[in-house]
Design a protein around this motif. Structure first.
Motif, PDB file in Angstrom:
ATOM      1  N   VAL A  65      54.024  32.425  47.136  1.00 22.28           N
ATOM      2  CA  VAL A  65      52.781  32.361  48.450  1.00 22.28           C
ATOM      3  C   VAL A  65      52.005  32.530  47.363  1.00 22.28           C
ATOM      4  CG1 VAL A  65      52.419  32.188  50.205  1.00 22.28           C
ATOM      5  CG2 VAL A  65      55.054  31.883  49.839  1.00 22.28           C
ATOM      6  N   ARG A  66      50.774  32.281  47.081  1.00 23.14           N
ATOM      7  CA  ARG A  66      49.559  32.326  46.939  1.00 23.14           C
ATOM      8  C   ARG A  66      48.284  32.021  48.235  1.00 23.14           C
ATOM      9  NH1 ARG A  66      47.201  30.387  41.315  1.00 23.14           N
ATOM     10  NH2 ARG A  66      46.551  28.878  43.069  1.00 23.14           N
ATOM     11  N   ASN A  67      47.528  32.458  48.727  1.00 22.65           N
ATOM     12  CA  ASN A  67      46.836  32.136  50.042  1.00 22.65           C
ATOM     13  C   ASN A  67      45.296  31.603  49.530  1.00 22.65           C
ATOM     14  OD1 ASN A  67      46.214  34.912  49.769  1.00 22.65           O
ATOM     15  ND2 ASN A  67      44.614  34.621  50.914  1.00 22.65           N
ATOM     16  N   PRO A 119      51.652  27.895  42.779  1.00 23.31           N
ATOM     17  CA  PRO A 119      52.256  28.198  43.355  1.00 23.31           C
ATOM     18  C   PRO A 119      54.032  27.686  44.085  1.00 23.31           C
ATOM     19  CG  PRO A 119      50.473  29.049  44.520  1.00 23.31           C
ATOM     20  CD  PRO A 119      49.667  27.708  43.225  1.00 23.31           C
ATOM     21  N   SER A 120      54.991  28.093  45.441  1.00 23.99           N
ATOM     22  CA  SER A 120      55.050  27.244  45.765  1.00 23.99           C
ATOM     23  C   SER A 120      54.766  26.631  47.399  1.00 23.99           C
ATOM     24  CB  SER A 120      56.738  27.885  46.207  1.00 23.99           C
ATOM     25  OG  SER A 120      57.004  28.866  44.837  1.00 23.99           O
ATOM     26  N   ILE A 121      53.688  27.732  47.403  1.00 26.88           N
ATOM     27  CA  ILE A 121      53.217  27.567  48.795  1.00 26.88           C
ATOM     28  C   ILE A 121      52.127  27.988  48.408  1.00 26.88           C
ATOM     29  CG2 ILE A 121      53.015  27.587  50.926  1.00 26.88           C
ATOM     30  CD1 ILE A 121      56.201  28.092  50.950  1.00 26.88           C
ATOM     31  N   GLU A 122      50.818  26.924  48.993  1.00 24.93           N
ATOM     32  CA  GLU A 122      49.853  26.976  48.767  1.00 24.93           C
ATOM     33  C   GLU A 122      48.870  27.549  50.365  1.00 24.93           C
ATOM     34  OE1 GLU A 122      46.472  25.603  46.700  1.00 24.93           O
ATOM     35  OE2 GLU A 122      46.537  27.341  45.239  1.00 24.93           O
ATOM     36  N   PRO A 123      49.189  28.313  51.065  1.00 22.84           N
ATOM     37  CA  PRO A 123      49.112  28.067  52.514  1.00 22.84           C
ATOM     38  C   PRO A 123      47.231  28.897  53.331  1.00 22.84           C
ATOM     39  CG  PRO A 123      50.046  30.485  52.163  1.00 22.84           C
ATOM     40  CD  PRO A 123      50.085  29.577  50.611  1.00 22.84           C
ATOM     41  N   THR A 124      47.043  28.284  53.516  1.00 20.56           N
ATOM     42  CA  THR A 124      45.010  28.675  54.343  1.00 20.56           C
ATOM     43  C   THR A 124      45.324  29.142  55.615  1.00 20.56           C
ATOM     44  OG1 THR A 124      45.172  26.360  55.990  1.00 20.56           O
ATOM     45  CG2 THR A 124      44.706  25.820  53.331  1.00 20.56           C
ATOM     46  N   ALA A 125      44.092  30.033  55.277  1.00 17.33           N
ATOM     47  CA  ALA A 125      43.773  30.727  57.188  1.00 17.33           C
ATOM     48  C   ALA A 125      43.921  30.392  57.845  1.00 17.33           C
ATOM     49  CB  ALA A 125      43.018  32.374  56.415  1.00 17.33           C
ATOM     50  N   THR A 126      43.005  29.324  58.342  1.00 19.61           N
ATOM     51  CA  THR A 126      42.707  28.395  58.717  1.00 19.61           C
ATOM     52  C   THR A 126      44.219  27.981  60.151  1.00 19.61           C
ATOM     53  OG1 THR A 126      41.886  26.531  57.562  1.00 19.61           O
ATOM     54  CG2 THR A 126      40.359  27.952  58.503  1.00 19.61           C
ATOM     55  N   GLY A 127      44.898  27.166  58.514  1.00 17.81           N
ATOM     56  CA  GLY A 127      45.600  26.689  58.611  1.00 17.81           C
ATOM     57  C   GLY A 127      47.147  27.188  59.495  1.00 17.81           C
TER      58      GLY A 127
END
Length: 489
Positions: A65-67, A119-127
């Motif tokens: 996970v890399r944001n 990355p497997s998951i690239e989440p955003t803070a706003t999300g």
RNA sequence: GGCGACGUGGCCGAGCGGUUAGGCACGGGUCUGCAAAACCCUUUACGGGAGUUCGAAUCUCCCCGUCGCCUCCA
């Protein structure tokens, strides 16, 4: 053979083993998307890309996970600076989301060029605002935070009655008190070293969300805690990032995890791993010093420090030639040397693929192979691993010219290790096979013409062909019985 | 001031008590139509001082110097 990693938390190298084999959870702090990606982003991304690749190679099922930080990262002092994204949006008179998406796209483009795997998951803070609010709420319920005027702060003084604060950075709160500055607008905090979990937003603030404490936006540190625990649980295996994030960012993350989940959080992650920084002329790159080089500038050469552009693999190679915990001093001379070294390995690889097996051997490669993986296992010593490959380059030419021999098994093994280590693990990209073959035919045709010209003592034509090929990046290697070629700068 | 890292040959950069690291650049030779490549040879090291040890770039202490963090940073 076992992977050993340096853990910032314990200040020791420790054998790596996952909490729940074969799964590995890895979280790395990604970019704040408000500007062009630079050499620092490149290094962090490449370092953890190699770790990701190596763990995957070893058979682990890695969730990486890399944001993307697209809100809440303030600049300037102490929870009172302007949000970086908002500032950029204000200056360029565009929406914050336009800023975030533009620079996210540029980041992806640069990373793709550097062959950094997504990355497997690239989440955003706003999300992930709901997850962050939930975490803040839980910390409040557990008594480690307080609300003031619609903002929420972690109470470090209360926290440290139950948990040590400063274990990652080796910092003592007393020292922080002594060194802390009196800053504007900090009056609402109980202690200057408390940090914001949630900030009240003024009505004109462009990015704000409803919360139990009114309209506001999240603090920078809580974003990473919420996203990592949401996707990886607590604790998880590896938390990575740049050395400069150790304090306060990662220290705050640990505090938030403990404040939210108690002892069970175990410092949020088993391994805290930090890459060192890129320096220019011995100094850290920073905007204020004006010694900032973006990744795109390296590719284009459009920078005062560079006389020309360099391909992405030159930069990747330069990064890999230093150990990730050493500072890496950037210069054109170093970059060019790295590029030439990279070409040399690629030429050797291509030649290796053309080596024919023999029925007997004059040497073996077993010990060499072990050394390669021992280097990688030793806290990801990519520099030492690469050095071992250069040991092979001369032998490969001899193999090709039938001056020495390997057993068919060793030859297959050698080819496989070059493929696995250089391309799969270190993430270098070879010249594409199809391209090689096309070049092969064209260049061999010209070589044929040139040899004919030489035999007729038409040296003018022969030299013309050689020089023009050189200009195109093809260097000829004349042997009495044949002429070989390789790529040159 | 506090915490931490580092100082290796022209440049970059491994090294964690005893072995040529490696890359790039440089010099001489063999080879070559001339080159390049290859091969051979040579040269440039561990900031300074003291100590531990049979032996230290590698451990200890002191000094000098550089850099990072101390609520912007990958």
């Amino acid at each position: 053979m076992a992977l050993v990693l340096y853990n910032t938390l314990t200040r020791r190298k420790e054998p790596f083993s996952p909490l729940n084999p074969p799964y590995v959870g890895m979280y790395v702090c990604g970019p704040t998307v408000y500007g062009d990606p630079h050499l620092g982003h490149a290094r962090a991304a490449v370092v953890f890309d190699v770790l990701y690749r190596y763990l995957t190679f070893q058979g682990y099922k890695v969730r990486y996970v890399r944001n993307i930080t697209d809100v809440g990262h303030l600049e300037g002092d102490a929870d009172e600076g302007e949000d970086k994204i908002l500032k950029k949006a204000r200056l360029e008179k565009i929406e914050p989301i336009e800023v975030a998406q533009r620079y996210t796209a540029l980041y992806h483009k640069a990373m793709d060029a550097l062959n950094v795997r997504r990355p497997s998951i690239e989440p955003t803070a706003t999300g992930h605002i709901p997850q962050q609010i939930a975490m803040v709420q839980r910390i409040l319920e557990r008594g480690y935070a307080y609300v003031v005027n619609g903002s929420v702060y972690l109470d470090v003084e209360l926290y440290r009655q139950d948990f040590p604060y400063g274990v990652l950075s080796g910092r003592q709160v007393e020292e922080l008190i002594a060194g802390s500055r009196e800053l504007e607008g900090q009056a609402e905090k109980r202690h200057p070293w408390d940090f914001a979990l949630w900030k009240r937003a003024e009505p004109t603030h462009l990015m704000q969300w409803d919360s139990p404490w009114g309209r506001g936006y999240p603090g920078w540190h809580i974003e990473c805690s919420a996203m990592s625990t949401h996707y990886l649980g607590v604790p998880f295996d590896i938390h990575g990032g740049g050395l400069d994030l150790i304090f306060p960012h990662h220290e705050a993350e640990i505090a938030q995890a403990h404040a939210c989940y108690g002892e069970a959080a175990h410092h949020q992650a088993r391994f805290w791993i930090h890459n060192n920084l890129v320096t220019i002329d011995g100094q850290k790159m920073s905007k204020s010093l004006g010694n900032f080089i973006t990744i795109e500038e390296v590719f284009s050469g459009n920078h005062p420090k560079l006389s020309r552009g360099y391909p992405p693999m030159a930069l990747r190679f330069l990064i890999l030639q230093a150990h990730y915990r050493s500072t890496l001093d950037f210069s054109e001379e170093a970059l060019r040397a790295a590029y030439r070294a990279y070409l040399r390995l690629m030429n050797a690889y291509r030649r290796l693929l053309q080596v024919r097996p023999h029925s007997y051997a004059t040497y073996s490669i077993g010990a060499w192979k072990e050394k390669v993986f021992a280097a990688l296992d030793d806290d990801l010593n990519t520099a030492a691993a690469l050095a071992l490959f250069f040991e092979q380059t001369d032998d490969i030419l001899r193999l090709y010219r039938n001056e020495i021999y390997l057993s068919p098994e060793d030859l297959d093994s050698l080819k496989r290790i070059w493929q696995e280590v250089l391309f799969d693990i270190l993430g270098l990209t070879p010249i594409h096979q199809v391209e090689w073959e096309r070049w092969e035919r064209v260049v061999n045709l010209l070589i044929h013409l040139r040899r004919q010209a030489r035999s007729e003592r038409n040296f003018a034509l022969a030299d013309f062909l050689r020089d023009e090929l050189q200009r195109l990046g093809v260097r000829l290697l004349d042997f009495p019985e044949e002429t070989l070629w390789e790529l040159a700068e």
